[in-house]
Design a protein around this motif. Structure first.
Motif: not given
Length: 359
Positions: A10-26, A28-39
């Motif tokens: 909840r702390f991470v989500a409140s500061h980085g948004g739900d996006r932080s819990l979905k993305v493993e790595e940014s 660049g150029g609009g591309y991200v690597r999703l976390r396994v759970a989100e994929a």
């Protein structure tokens, strides 16, 4: 002091948004690597797009667990569809009743099953069902006692075919291949499963019909004086409990404990023989096939030599057709409901592209 993982999330989500819990790595150029759970969650939403998809996954799960008899109870109230499946498969240990709905949890460590619906054995079927259902649970199961698994769907959220009462027609093309025509409803799913897996006897009906059918068909593993030493019906396989319920009250209690809800009046009707057991799904299309053959004239002059293509080449051709369909799909915003089906008959190769009706 140990940090509660849920508080940390909840702390991470409140500061980085739900996006932080979905993305493993940014990247660049609009591309991200999703976390396994989100994929996995996104894949689950893609795997189950109709209630009928969930039904097939439940049936395949029972088959792969060694079921020889499957009883599927289907009912709907308003916009809620309830599917309860009872089987005589290997069963699930109590401590795994919740864990089997986690992603990548499977009992098939060294094997996968490839059938007409694709690969099965990745440990994603029950996870995908729960992700798309209002609820999904193991109602009752134990090793060597079979299982009762129930899934409840909101059909306003996860659609089902509009016609759920029509049985499909079994047809034979010029090349002798058998297939079904009719609405792609739950009944047709069960018919196609029964045609694909002859080792499973599948029964489909309302909860009351399934109880009546199980009482009529199930063979007891314990008989005679051995029954006197059973303290509770819960010690028996799930299907046998229905057969041994002695009166309406006990039948009502046993049925409810297995996810088959009914009124006491209905329980009395079952015991009185007023609820007719259903025939197996396979017996429906076996009968229709015999009838169609009986009325068909035999053409002795017909050339019955036909084109034969190996399954490997058919699969490769289907994948090629799927790639070639992509430009049309992109231009007209279409998506395929399944891989292209290739049917070979006398002097003809037919490719069918089934477009998702939601498009």
């Amino acid at each position: 002091m140990a940090q509660d993982p849920s508080d940390l999330a909840r702390f991470v989500a409140s500061h980085g948004g739900d996006r932080s819990l979905k993305v493993e790595e940014s990247l660049g150029g609009g591309y991200v690597r999703l976390r396994v759970a989100e994929a996995e969650r996104r894949q689950a939403k893609h795997d189950i797009r109709w209630v009928e998809d969930a039904v097939i996954e439940m049936l395949r799960n029972a088959r792969d667990a060694g079921a020889r008899h499957i009883y599927l109870a289907s009912s709907r109230e308003g916009s809620v569809r309830t599917i309860t499946m009872l089987d005589d498969a290997a069963g699930i240990p109590r401590e795994m009743h919740e864990r089997v709905f986690d992603a990548r949890v499977t009992s098939k460590l060294d094997s996968v099953h490839l059938d007409r619906w694709g690969v099965h054995g990745r440990g994603m079927a029950l996870y995908s069902i729960r992700e798309n259902a209002l609820s999904a649970r193991v109602v009752d199961s134990a090793p060597q006692k079979g299982s009762s698994i129930q899934a409840v769907f909101d059909v306003d959220s996860l659609q089902e075919r509009s016609d759920q009462s029509t049985w499909p027609t079994l047809v034979e093309d010029e090349g002798g291949s058998l297939g079904f025509r009719g609405p792609r409803n739950i009944i047709r799913c069960c018919c196609e499963f029964s045609q694909e897996d002859r080792g499973c006897e599948l029964y489909l009906g309302s909860p009351a019909e399934i109880v009546a059918t199980a009482r009529s068909n199930v063979r007891l593993s314990v008989e005679g004086s051995a029954l006197l030493f059973i303290d509770s019906l819960d010690d028996l396989p799930v299907l046998e409990r229905l057969k041994l319920a002695a009166d309406a009250g006990e039948l009502l209690q046993v049925s409810s404990s297995l996810g088959l809800d009914m009124s006491e009046r209905t329980a009395h009707r079952i015991l009185a023989g007023q609820v007719t057991p259903v025939r197996s799904v396979a017996s429906h299309f076996r009968k229709s096939r015999r009838a169609s053959r009986a009325g068909r004239k035999v053409d002795l002059a017909r050339d019955r030599r036909g084109l034969r293509i190996s399954p490997e080449d058919l699969g490769e051709f289907s994948r090629t057709m799927e790639r070639d369909f992509a430009p049309l799909a992109q231009r007209y915003y279409l998506s395929l409901a399944s891989e292209p089906r290739v049917r070979v008959s006398h002097g003809r190769v037919t490719v069918t592209f089934e477009v998702d009706e939601g498009d």
